[in-house]
Design an enzyme around this catalytic site. Structure first.
Site, PDB file in Angstrom:
ATOM      1  N   LYS A 134       0.818  -1.218   0.000  1.00  0.00           N
ATOM      2  CA  LYS A 134       0.000   0.000   0.000  1.00  0.00           C
ATOM      3  C   LYS A 134       0.855   1.274   0.000  1.00  0.00           C
ATOM      4  O   LYS A 134       0.433   2.306  -0.504  1.00  0.00           O
ATOM      5  CB  LYS A 134      -0.921   0.025   1.223  1.00  0.00           C
ATOM      6  CG  LYS A 134      -1.807  -1.202   1.419  1.00  0.00           C
ATOM      7  CD  LYS A 134      -2.890  -1.309   0.380  1.00  0.00           C
ATOM      8  CE  LYS A 134      -4.076  -2.175   0.779  1.00  0.00           C
ATOM      9  NZ  LYS A 134      -3.841  -3.592   1.063  1.00  0.00           N
TER      10      LYS A 134
HETATM   11  C1  LIG Z   1      -4.584  -4.731   0.799  1.00  0.00           C
HETATM   12  C2  LIG Z   1      -3.874  -6.021   0.840  1.00  0.00           C
HETATM   13  C3  LIG Z   1      -4.180  -7.069  -0.047  1.00  0.00           C
HETATM   14  C4  LIG Z   1      -5.328  -6.989  -1.027  1.00  0.00           C
HETATM   15  O1  LIG Z   1      -5.132  -6.004  -2.002  1.00  0.00           O
HETATM   16  P1  LIG Z   1      -6.385  -5.507  -2.863  1.00  0.00           P
HETATM   17  O2  LIG Z   1      -5.864  -4.401  -3.689  1.00  0.00           O
HETATM   18  O3  LIG Z   1      -7.396  -5.045  -1.859  1.00  0.00           O
HETATM   19  O4  LIG Z   1      -6.867  -6.673  -3.628  1.00  0.00           O
HETATM   20  C5  LIG Z   1      -3.405  -8.223  -0.003  1.00  0.00           C
HETATM   21  N1  LIG Z   1      -2.397  -8.345   0.867  1.00  0.00           N
HETATM   22  C6  LIG Z   1      -2.073  -7.356   1.742  1.00  0.00           C
HETATM   23  C7  LIG Z   1      -0.956  -7.579   2.681  1.00  0.00           C
HETATM   24  C8  LIG Z   1      -2.789  -6.159   1.745  1.00  0.00           C
HETATM   25  O5  LIG Z   1      -2.469  -5.199   2.608  1.00  0.00           O
END
Ligand SMILES: *Cc1c(COP(=O)(O)O)cnc(C)c1O
Length: 458
Positions: A111
């Site tokens: 993120k």
């Molecule tokens: C947010 C997240 C996901 C999922 O990602 P999306 O974009 O919501 O599909 C998977 N793994 C981790 C560690 C995350 O923080």
């Protein structure tokens, strides 16, 4: 270039508008009127760039009327200065598998890659110059901390982070709640991530409230986040130097993997995008059987994927139904009234041209973590482990890259239980987690959240 809504093609918004609004009026998601398709020669030129240059070239296509390329380049350089690797991401081999580590930013999950840029977009577009912006975000554990790291202490910006109470890992929670400056409000909602996301969407659709508080959002439904994530699909393809590659992506809200779909639309030779889900497998069900039906959220050891309403799926849906905004509206309406919608066989086949989907349960996830540690002395986090599991289940696919979405330290309790190993915090984690935690616990109620927000911004 303009942006329209999946539920209304006649809408016209600028990049800055859609960046600020997040969600389209009427509840749809924004999409661009054009997606640049690179030819062979252009791909060859792109392959020579370093990560930040590549990011500039890719992202520029989606906002070129509104930011100078040089400004974008410095913004990107600034955004990634806190990352462990100069190249932002890191491709490595684990045995015969390829792992793309996306978790070397300040809060240890992928993120950060989009959120650091988003934070600087707020500044660049001067949106908070005259009037305070209030950003509301729902988090399944990692978006919240990434948003805090990107927006902590920024002038005229307040950030309200809604996480599901007791449903994220303790390190995830501490990264959010021990570091927050006076412009950050952590709220634990007595409910699931889906409840948090639902409240955020309702607040966005409440025109009065939205304007009253000058509200903005940074959830993955925000197109600007998707755009930043397209970059590493290109980067990986150029690094791996194979003719065609596939990606296995631990998936919750369908944002990260959707970025891969856009990369493919932009001309990147991607074979398959593999959706890896945990027990919350709505995406696996819709892709394999056509039924999109949110179930009750089941808590798992990969909590960032404990999501039943995969919002970004609507963006794929738009293309699958032949770019028919009325059809999308009808399906989404059916979902909200009847609790599901169903795709027909030809629509399923259309999805299957680009996607595979596999569910990996907790037991298998634990086994994968254990095996990778036993064989290669390497620890993956539970989310990344589902990506490895899904890649293994798909036969006849070569050159699969697993996206590593979180650093295992974020799930040290789980890792310790499975491998016996006690993980140290990595050096690039900029926060100390020993400080006192600061968060408020609130009922799963739209009106209580509204009152809370209003009481804080007086
Ligand atoms: C947010 C997240 C996901 C999922 O990602 P999306 O974009 O919501 O599909 C998977 N793994 C981790 C560690 C995350 O923080």
């Amino acid at each position: 270039m303009n942006y329209f809504s999946t539920r209304d093609k006649s809408l016209k918004f600028s990049f800055k508008d859609i960046f600020l609004r997040g969600l389209a009026p009427g509840g749809g998601l924004f999409l661009p009127t054009e997606i640049k398709r690179f030819n062979q020669d252009e791909l060859k030129d792109l392959s020579k760039l370093d990560y930040k240059e590549l990011a500039t070239e890719i992202i520029f296509n989606f906002c070129k009327d509104e930011i100078k390329k040089n400004d974008l380049k410095s913004l990107i350089e600034k955004s990634y200065s806190s990352f462990k690797d100069k190249e932002v991401v890191n491709l490595r081999k684990i045995g015969d598998s390829n792992l793309l580590e996306l978790y070397n930013g300040p809060t240890l999950a992928f993120k950060d890659i989009a959120m650091q840029i988003i934070g600087n977009f707020y500044e660049h577009f001067k949106v908070a110059k005259d009037k305070t912006v209030n950003i509301i975000v729902a988090t399944s554990g990692d978006t919240g901390s990434a948003a805090i790291a990107a927006l902590n202490g920024r002038e005229n910006i307040n950030l309200f982070v809604l996480h599901p109470h007791n449903k994220i890992s303790s390190v995830q929670r501490k990264i959010m709640t021990t570091t927050s400056g006076s412009n950050i409000y952590n709220v634990a909602i007595k409910g699931s991530f889906d409840d948090c996301q639902k409240i955020v969407k309702e607040l966005f659709n409440d025109e009065n409230f939205r304007t009253k508080i000058n509200m903005s959002g940074v959830n993955s439904i925000n197109w600007a986040r998707i755009v930043c994530q397209i970059v590493y699909y290109f980067y990986t393809y150029f690094k791996l130097k194979k003719e065609k590659i596939s990606f296995s992506v631990p998936t919750g809200n369908f944002g990260d993997i959707y970025a891969g779909y856009v990369a493919k639309k932009m001309g990147l030779p991607i074979n398959k995008l593999i959706v890896a889900t945990n027990e919350n497998d709505i995406l696996q069900r819709v892709i394999n059987n056509g039924e999109y039906k949110p179930d009750k959220v089941k808590p798992s050891i990969s909590p960032s994927m404990d999501i039943q309403v995969a919002s970004n799926f609507e963006r794929l849906l738009f293309y699958i139904v032949g770019q028919d905004d009325q059809k999308v509206s009808l399906l989404m309406d059916h979902l909200s009234k009847k609790g599901f919608f169903k795709l027909d066989e030809s629509e399923i086949q259309e999805i299957k041209k680009d996607f595979e989907a596999v569910k990996i349960n907790d037991e298998t996830t634990e086994l994968i973590i254990k095996n990778i540690n036993d064989q290669f002395k390497f620890i993956v986090d539970p989310h990344t482990a589902t990506g490895f599991g899904a890649a293994k289940k798909i036969k006849d696919l070569e050159n699969i890259v697993v996206l590593g979405t979180a650093h295992p330290f974020k799930f040290s309790d789980t890792v310790k239980k499975i491998t016996g190993k006690i993980l140290e915090p990595p050096l690039h984690l900029k926060m100390s987690l020993d400080k006192k935690e600061k968060f408020d616990i609130i009922e799963n109620s739209n009106s209580q959240i509204k009152n809370y927000i209003l009481s804080k911004i007086k």
